[in-house]
Write a protein that holds these residues in place. Structure first.
Motif, PDB file in Angstrom:
ATOM      1  N   MET A   1       0.831  -1.195   0.000  1.00 36.01           N
ATOM      2  CA  MET A   1       0.000   0.000   0.000  1.00 36.01           C
ATOM      3  C   MET A   1       0.868   1.248   0.000  1.00 36.01           C
ATOM      4  O   MET A   1       2.021   1.217   0.407  1.00 36.01           O
ATOM      5  CB  MET A   1      -0.916   0.007   1.212  1.00 36.01           C
ATOM      6  CG  MET A   1      -0.208   0.149   2.548  1.00 36.01           C
ATOM      7  SD  MET A   1      -1.288   0.750   3.844  1.00 36.01           S
ATOM      8  CE  MET A   1      -1.664   2.380   3.238  1.00 36.01           C
ATOM      9  N   ASN A   2       0.311   2.359  -0.466  1.00 30.36           N
ATOM     10  CA  ASN A   2       1.031   3.629  -0.540  1.00 30.36           C
ATOM     11  C   ASN A   2       0.490   4.565   0.535  1.00 30.36           C
ATOM     12  O   ASN A   2      -0.654   5.029   0.461  1.00 30.36           O
ATOM     13  CB  ASN A   2       0.851   4.240  -1.939  1.00 30.36           C
ATOM     14  CG  ASN A   2       1.701   5.465  -2.158  1.00 30.36           C
ATOM     15  OD1 ASN A   2       1.752   6.360  -1.324  1.00 30.36           O
ATOM     16  ND2 ASN A   2       2.373   5.511  -3.292  1.00 30.36           N
ATOM     17  N   ASN A   5      -0.857   7.952  -0.629  1.00 27.46           N
ATOM     18  CA  ASN A   5      -2.209   7.928  -1.194  1.00 27.46           C
ATOM     19  C   ASN A   5      -3.257   8.028  -0.090  1.00 27.46           C
ATOM     20  O   ASN A   5      -4.254   8.758  -0.216  1.00 27.46           O
ATOM     21  CB  ASN A   5      -2.431   6.633  -1.987  1.00 27.46           C
ATOM     22  CG  ASN A   5      -1.703   6.635  -3.319  1.00 27.46           C
ATOM     23  OD1 ASN A   5      -1.288   7.674  -3.800  1.00 27.46           O
ATOM     24  ND2 ASN A   5      -1.553   5.457  -3.902  1.00 27.46           N
ATOM     25  N   GLU A   6      -3.034   7.272   0.990  1.00 27.47           N
ATOM     26  CA  GLU A   6      -3.972   7.301   2.103  1.00 27.47           C
ATOM     27  C   GLU A   6      -4.012   8.682   2.754  1.00 27.47           C
ATOM     28  O   GLU A   6      -5.078   9.208   3.066  1.00 27.47           O
ATOM     29  CB  GLU A   6      -3.581   6.242   3.151  1.00 27.47           C
ATOM     30  CG  GLU A   6      -3.856   4.818   2.717  1.00 27.47           C
ATOM     31  CD  GLU A   6      -5.337   4.534   2.574  1.00 27.47           C
ATOM     32  OE1 GLU A   6      -6.129   4.995   3.431  1.00 27.47           O
ATOM     33  OE2 GLU A   6      -5.717   3.858   1.601  1.00 27.47           O
ATOM     34  N   HIS A 123      -7.563  -0.147   5.659  1.00 30.38           N
ATOM     35  CA  HIS A 123      -6.763   0.842   4.933  1.00 30.38           C
ATOM     36  C   HIS A 123      -5.268   0.519   4.976  1.00 30.38           C
ATOM     37  O   HIS A 123      -4.471   1.233   4.356  1.00 30.38           O
ATOM     38  CB  HIS A 123      -6.960   2.237   5.548  1.00 30.38           C
ATOM     39  CG  HIS A 123      -8.298   2.825   5.271  1.00 30.38           C
ATOM     40  ND1 HIS A 123      -8.599   3.502   4.113  1.00 30.38           N
ATOM     41  CD2 HIS A 123      -9.437   2.828   6.011  1.00 30.38           C
ATOM     42  CE1 HIS A 123      -9.858   3.916   4.150  1.00 30.38           C
ATOM     43  NE2 HIS A 123     -10.387   3.512   5.301  1.00 30.38           N
ATOM     44  N   ASP A 125      -1.731  -2.345   5.576  1.00 32.02           N
ATOM     45  CA  ASP A 125      -1.175  -3.687   5.452  1.00 32.02           C
ATOM     46  C   ASP A 125      -1.463  -4.393   6.777  1.00 32.02           C
ATOM     47  O   ASP A 125      -0.946  -3.989   7.826  1.00 32.02           O
ATOM     48  CB  ASP A 125       0.332  -3.598   5.183  1.00 32.02           C
ATOM     49  CG  ASP A 125       0.986  -4.958   5.041  1.00 32.02           C
ATOM     50  OD1 ASP A 125       0.939  -5.743   6.015  1.00 32.02           O
ATOM     51  OD2 ASP A 125       1.566  -5.239   3.986  1.00 32.02           O
ATOM     52  N   ARG A 166     -13.771   5.426  -1.719  1.00 28.52           N
ATOM     53  CA  ARG A 166     -12.646   4.744  -1.078  1.00 28.52           C
ATOM     54  C   ARG A 166     -11.327   5.190  -1.679  1.00 28.52           C
ATOM     55  O   ARG A 166     -11.267   5.619  -2.829  1.00 28.52           O
ATOM     56  CB  ARG A 166     -12.806   3.216  -1.247  1.00 28.52           C
ATOM     57  CG  ARG A 166     -13.834   2.605  -0.325  1.00 28.52           C
ATOM     58  CD  ARG A 166     -14.262   1.241  -0.800  1.00 28.52           C
ATOM     59  NE  ARG A 166     -15.015   1.341  -2.052  1.00 28.52           N
ATOM     60  CZ  ARG A 166     -16.300   1.690  -2.116  1.00 28.52           C
ATOM     61  NH1 ARG A 166     -16.959   1.973  -1.014  1.00 28.52           N
ATOM     62  NH2 ARG A 166     -16.916   1.774  -3.272  1.00 28.52           N
ATOM     63  N   SER A 167     -10.268   5.033  -0.891  1.00 28.01           N
ATOM     64  CA  SER A 167      -8.928   5.300  -1.401  1.00 28.01           C
ATOM     65  C   SER A 167      -8.486   4.137  -2.285  1.00 28.01           C
ATOM     66  O   SER A 167      -9.076   3.049  -2.266  1.00 28.01           O
ATOM     67  CB  SER A 167      -7.945   5.491  -0.242  1.00 28.01           C
ATOM     68  OG  SER A 167      -7.823   4.293   0.504  1.00 28.01           O
ATOM     69  N   LYS A 168      -7.441   4.335  -3.064  1.00 29.92           N
ATOM     70  CA  LYS A 168      -6.977   3.325  -4.022  1.00 29.92           C
ATOM     71  C   LYS A 168      -6.484   2.058  -3.333  1.00 29.92           C
ATOM     72  O   LYS A 168      -6.602   0.962  -3.887  1.00 29.92           O
ATOM     73  CB  LYS A 168      -5.861   3.910  -4.886  1.00 29.92           C
ATOM     74  CG  LYS A 168      -6.301   5.031  -5.811  1.00 29.92           C
ATOM     75  CD  LYS A 168      -5.129   5.561  -6.627  1.00 29.92           C
ATOM     76  CE  LYS A 168      -5.567   6.685  -7.550  1.00 29.92           C
ATOM     77  NZ  LYS A 168      -4.432   7.228  -8.341  1.00 29.92           N
ATOM     78  N   ASP A 169      -5.918   2.200  -2.156  1.00 28.92           N
ATOM     79  CA  ASP A 169      -5.228   1.071  -1.539  1.00 28.92           C
ATOM     80  C   ASP A 169      -6.045   0.333  -0.482  1.00 28.92           C
ATOM     81  O   ASP A 169      -5.635  -0.727  -0.022  1.00 28.92           O
ATOM     82  CB  ASP A 169      -3.914   1.553  -0.899  1.00 28.92           C
ATOM     83  CG  ASP A 169      -2.919   2.043  -1.935  1.00 28.92           C
ATOM     84  OD1 ASP A 169      -2.688   1.304  -2.897  1.00 28.92           O
ATOM     85  OD2 ASP A 169      -2.386   3.156  -1.781  1.00 28.92           O
ATOM     86  N   GLU A 170      -7.181   0.863  -0.091  1.00 33.26           N
ATOM     87  CA  GLU A 170      -7.941   0.170   0.961  1.00 33.26           C
ATOM     88  C   GLU A 170      -8.574  -1.105   0.408  1.00 33.26           C
ATOM     89  O   GLU A 170      -8.897  -1.202  -0.775  1.00 33.26           O
ATOM     90  CB  GLU A 170      -8.998   1.078   1.569  1.00 33.26           C
ATOM     91  CG  GLU A 170     -10.147   1.452   0.662  1.00 33.26           C
ATOM     92  CD  GLU A 170     -11.173   2.313   1.387  1.00 33.26           C
ATOM     93  OE1 GLU A 170     -12.069   1.733   2.018  1.00 33.26           O
ATOM     94  OE2 GLU A 170     -11.065   3.555   1.307  1.00 33.26           O
ATOM     95  N   HIS A 171      -8.726  -2.080   1.266  1.00 33.67           N
ATOM     96  CA  HIS A 171      -9.336  -3.347   0.861  1.00 33.67           C
ATOM     97  C   HIS A 171     -10.065  -3.960   2.051  1.00 33.67           C
ATOM     98  O   HIS A 171      -9.488  -4.085   3.124  1.00 33.67           O
ATOM     99  CB  HIS A 171      -8.270  -4.318   0.349  1.00 33.67           C
ATOM    100  CG  HIS A 171      -7.325  -4.790   1.409  1.00 33.67           C
ATOM    101  ND1 HIS A 171      -6.331  -3.985   1.923  1.00 33.67           N
ATOM    102  CD2 HIS A 171      -7.250  -5.964   2.081  1.00 33.67           C
ATOM    103  CE1 HIS A 171      -5.672  -4.656   2.860  1.00 33.67           C
ATOM    104  NE2 HIS A 171      -6.207  -5.857   2.979  1.00 33.67           N
TER     105      HIS A 171
END
Length: 243
Positions: A1-2, A5-6, A123, A125, A166-171
């Motif tokens: 994750m970045n 970005n968050e 959000h 790792d 949502r942000s690009k990196d959240e899962h």
């Protein structure tokens, strides 16, 4: 994750949140039973504790425990969120907020009796996050998190239709993520919410007795979740750990 970005996503969100609050409020209403459970548990286990609010956002949760906890320290990657939180809680001497990377906590080992958060782990790792959470939790201390799960196809369909929420990196958490959590803490309990009740989101505000509908659907959900195999399709999971 970045992490940048968050940070950028949440700085913009807290400065000018333009999300569809009408739809989201309906979704949160359906999920309200999970939040009730979360806050009841939080109040129960926080009394007299040194508490870390992990990923505090704009401090919507500390009000539930600020009068009973010994001290609350909140951390968030967003300076805007931290500024708002400190402003909202300025009257409480035992509550402060700091800008900090949740995966690189600037605290000594075993500092907190309780680490809690709401909608934060997905959000991050998960391995890095829980490595740090474990490190700063005292022996015998507890953690409490409310998080979305990522296996329900209907919820995932909505997520694809609304990427800007949502942000690009959240899962959302997966079954594999939950196994990562188990490797750090000796006692882990998962409580699942919202399966049948998800179907109420589009209509929940149409009916005057919607809260009774939500509670009845939650009762049906509990019957399903008594079995193991439907749990992966829950929308929300509450994660309780003890070190």
């Amino acid at each position: 994750m970045n992490i940048d970005n968050e940070r950028n996503f949440h700085e913009k969100r807290y400065a000018d949140d333009q999300r569809n609050t009408k739809f989201l409020s309906s979704a949160y209403l359906v999920g309200s039973i999970a939040y009730e459970f979360f806050f009841k548990k939080l109040r129960l286990i926080s009394e007299g504790c040194e508490v870390l609010e992990y990923g505090s956002g704009i401090s919507m949760y500390a009000n539930n425990i600020v009068l009973s906890a010994a001290n609350i320290t909140g951390i968030d990657i967003s300076a805007e969120a931290v500024k708002i939180s400190n402003s909202k809680m300025i009257q409480y001497d035992n509550c402060k907020y700091l800008v900090m990377d949740a995966m690189n906590l600037d605290f000594c080992d075993e500092k907190f009796n309780l680490v809690y958060g709401c909608g934060i782990i997905h959000h991050l790792d998960v391995d890095k996050a829980f490595s740090e959470i474990y490190r700063v939790t005292k022996h015998g201390g507890k953690t409490l998190f409310l998080e979305p799960l990522g296996h329900n196809p209907f919820v995932n369909f909505f997520r694809k239709l609304s990427p800007k929420l949502r942000s690009k990196d959240e899962h959302p958490l997966t079954i594999d993520d939950m196994e990562v959590i188990r490797k750090y803490f000796k006692k882990v309990n998962f409580t699942y919410f919202s399966l049948v009740s998800i179907a109420l989101i589009p209509v929940v505000r149409v009916f005057p007795l919607f809260i009774f509908m939500v509670r009845f659907a939650n009762f049906i959900d509990k019957l399903f979740f008594a079995l193991r195999f439907p749990r992966r399709w829950a929308w929300i999971v509450i994660v309780e750990c003890e070190k």
